[in-house]
Design an enzyme around this catalytic site. Structure first.
Site: not given
Length: 614
Positions: A282, A306-307, A310, A329, A386, A394
């Site tokens: 995003e 979705h992006e 953001h 998220e 990560d 989410y």
């Protein structure tokens, strides 16, 4: 030290950086950037100042006015998660200039050689700074708790062009000076022949993980009053992307209707080469996307939704640290589904929720030995974000907000959301701040919903909610019938798109016979789907059934995309469990051959899967 973030050396007793001016000289042959960074502090500071770095060579630190050297030290050992600690000794400095170079092993940067691009003649480079990789591009307080404005000069080969998560000012000859910027790095010929300088400005304060650029042979198409789609100029991607994302402006308008004005002026999209490790990123003003979202049926627009969401939740209001990642998220997943419902209808939104519900349940299985990461508010001390990236922030975050909406009603929740965004925009907050705001604005909510269970409890709370819709229920019941040996008839699936097939495959039993897999594929050709969500869900079933007919397709898929959403389940399916010697040999060979085509973040994720299971 008083750290404010488990993933950063930033000290809470030090002033924060408020502005960074960068001059970056991109040297493609050596896959390095030679650079200067002029950092400005909120207040003058005397004493030590801590910065994050990873794989950077620091040549010098200077007083910007007098050019006098400023003493500095770089920790000799590299922390496996945080990188190297750069400590400056300041004396009443409000700014300082760092002269440095990146290394070819920078975890944010992927340098693609010409053969790895569409046109095969010119190179390409791009960044992925989330979660904690900006520090491998420039020294900084690499925590979302600190927000910065920035300017950037990118010195690139004149055959290439650049885009950034910032406003493009101009493209010009390197010999034209720019006094307001960081001076050029001293150890390169800034004004060399065959180079151009692209200038960018980001006037709004953003967390460092939203810093982004891409440089290559780029073209663009206009698809709306504030949207261009960029991609490599060669190949079919640009036109396909322009068709796929033609409805973007309608989504931006729906977003504004739901959440208030769009504050970033432009909403441009960049489709990256297939190695991009995420579905989308995003970055403000310039969203980065994987080419796998181009499906030809506009369903890829859900990733864009979705992006886009953001732009309000994540970019305007940001989680203070990755422990509170759900604030980015969970809110964005909720907002995405509201945009999808408004633009594509309730059935599409219900399918989207259903796929997410299945994914959330699968994450409970993944983390069954470490339930900490099934919480919304996590403790990530000593943990690489990560490695624990998952659907939990989410989907559990979405479920929590959906639960509040059901409690107080949609009109009241919409008012609450607008007020929340207005109150905290351009700020970084934590879970406690959100809960205090919720309780202050929705009196008595803590009596109706167990807020502590939702945010600090493990697993899925009992008042989470599987979606209800005719299409969702029909698909799940068809998947259950597969256990009894019944395949869906062609008239039952005639109008199915990728999402219907994805939901169907996700709900099939994990233990199916190879003969059933072959029969399903013979009828519906799922292994050849252009939609990677469908193809990868099918190939996972094929691996679990040890249906070796498809191992060639598995190999081809792992070598053609670098999106971690597909790499993680396929590599895991190959190496997890007993009696998989052939599959493990295949996984190791494919990774050895494909590794250089993956972004460094994706390389690390596959290596951690191997470390756990091999």
């Amino acid at each position: 030290m008083a750290p404010i973030d488990p993933h950063s050396f930033t000290d809470s007793t030090h002033p924060v950086t408020t502005h960074i001016a960068l001059s970056l000289y991109l040297d493609f042959p050596s896959s390095t950037i030679h650079a200067t960074a002029l950092l400005s502090l909120s207040t003058p500071h005397t004493g030590p100042l801590s910065l994050d770095t990873r794989s950077l060579t620091i040549h010098s630190v200077l007083d910007p006015q007098s050019q006098a050297p400023i003493p500095f030290s770089l920790s000799s050992d590299q922390d496996p998660i945080r990188g190297r600690h750069l400590t400056l000794s300041l004396s009443n400095h409000s700014s300082f200039l760092v002269v440095y170079s990146t290394s070819p092993s920078s975890s944010a940067l992927q340098w693609l050689s010409p053969p790895q691009t569409f046109n095969k003649t010119l190179p390409f480079v791009y960044t992925q700074c989330q979660s904690i990789h900006a520090r491998s591009v420039f020294p900084c307080q690499d925590t979302p708790a600190a927000r910065v404005t920035y300017t950037c000069l990118l010195n690139v080969p004149s055959s290439l062009s650049a885009v950034m998560s910032a406003r493009h000012v101009t493209r010009r000859s390197p010999s034209e000076s720019s006094p307001s910027h960081a001076p050029p790095p001293p150890h390169v010929t800034w004004t060399a022949e065959g180079r151009a300088v692209e200038e960018f400005v980001m006037d709004q304060p953003i967390p460092t993980y939203l810093f982004a650029f891409a440089v290559g042979e780029l073209g663009f198409r206009e698809v709306g009053p504030r949207t261009r789609v960029y991609a490599e100029a060669a190949g079919p991607v640009l036109d396909e992307a322009a068709r796929e994302f033609a409805g973007t402006e309608e989504m931006v308008q729906q977003g504004e209707r739901l959440f208030g004005p769009y504050d970033w002026e432009r909403f441009d999209l960049l489709v990256l080469p297939p190695s991009f490790p995420y579905g989308g990123m995003e970055n403000p003003r310039m969203v980065f996307l994987t080419p796998t979202v181009i499906k030809g049926d506009a369903s890829g627009a859900q990733v864009v939704a979705h992006e886009l969401a953001h732009s309000w939740t994540g970019n305007l209001i940001t989680n203070k640290t990755n422990d509170h990642f759900w604030l980015n998220e969970g809110f964005t997943t909720y907002a995405e589904r509201r945009i999808v419902e408004a633009v594509q209808g309730e059935d599409r939104a219900a399918l989207n929720i259903g796929i997410g519900w299945k994914g959330l349940n699968e994450e409970m299985e993944r983390f069954k030995d470490n339930m900490e990461f099934t919480k919304l508010k996590t403790n990530q001390e000593g943990v690489d974000p990560d490695d624990v990236y998952s659907q939990v922030p989410y989907e559990k975050g979405f479920q929590f907000l959906w639960r509040i909406e059901r409690q107080i009603g949609r009109p009241a929740f919409d008012e609450f959301l607008k007020k929340y965004i207005n109150t905290f925009k351009f700020k970084s907050i934590d879970t406690e701040t959100f809960l205090d705001f919720l309780k202050a604005n929705v009196p008595g909510i803590e009596k109706d919903i167990d807020l502590e269970l939702w945010t600090e409890g493990t697993g899925i709370p009992p008042d989470a909610y599987e979606p209800v819709s005719n299409i969702y229920t029909k698909i799940v019941s068809l998947a259950n019938e597969f256990k009894l040996g019944r395949m869906p008839r062609e008239d039952e699936v005639a109008d199915w798109q990728g999402q219907e097939w994805e939901l169907y495959l996700e709900n099939l039993p994990k233990a199916v016979e190879a003969s059933q897999i072959l029969a399903l594929d013979e009828r519906y050709r799922l292994s050849e789907s252009k939609d990677y969500e469908v193809k990868v869900a099918f190939l996972q079933l094929a691996i679990s059934a040890k249906c070796r007919d498809y191992y060639g397709e598995v190999e081809k898929t792992l070598k053609s995309v670098g999106r971690m959403k597909y790499l993680r389940p396929l590599y895991t399916a190959l190496v997890q469990g007993t009696g998989k010697e052939e599959e493990k040999i295949l996984a190791k060979r494919v990774f050895a051959e494909a590794r250089d085509c993956y972004h460094p973040i994706a390389q690390g994720v596959v290596e951690s899967i191997f470390a756990k299971h091999l």
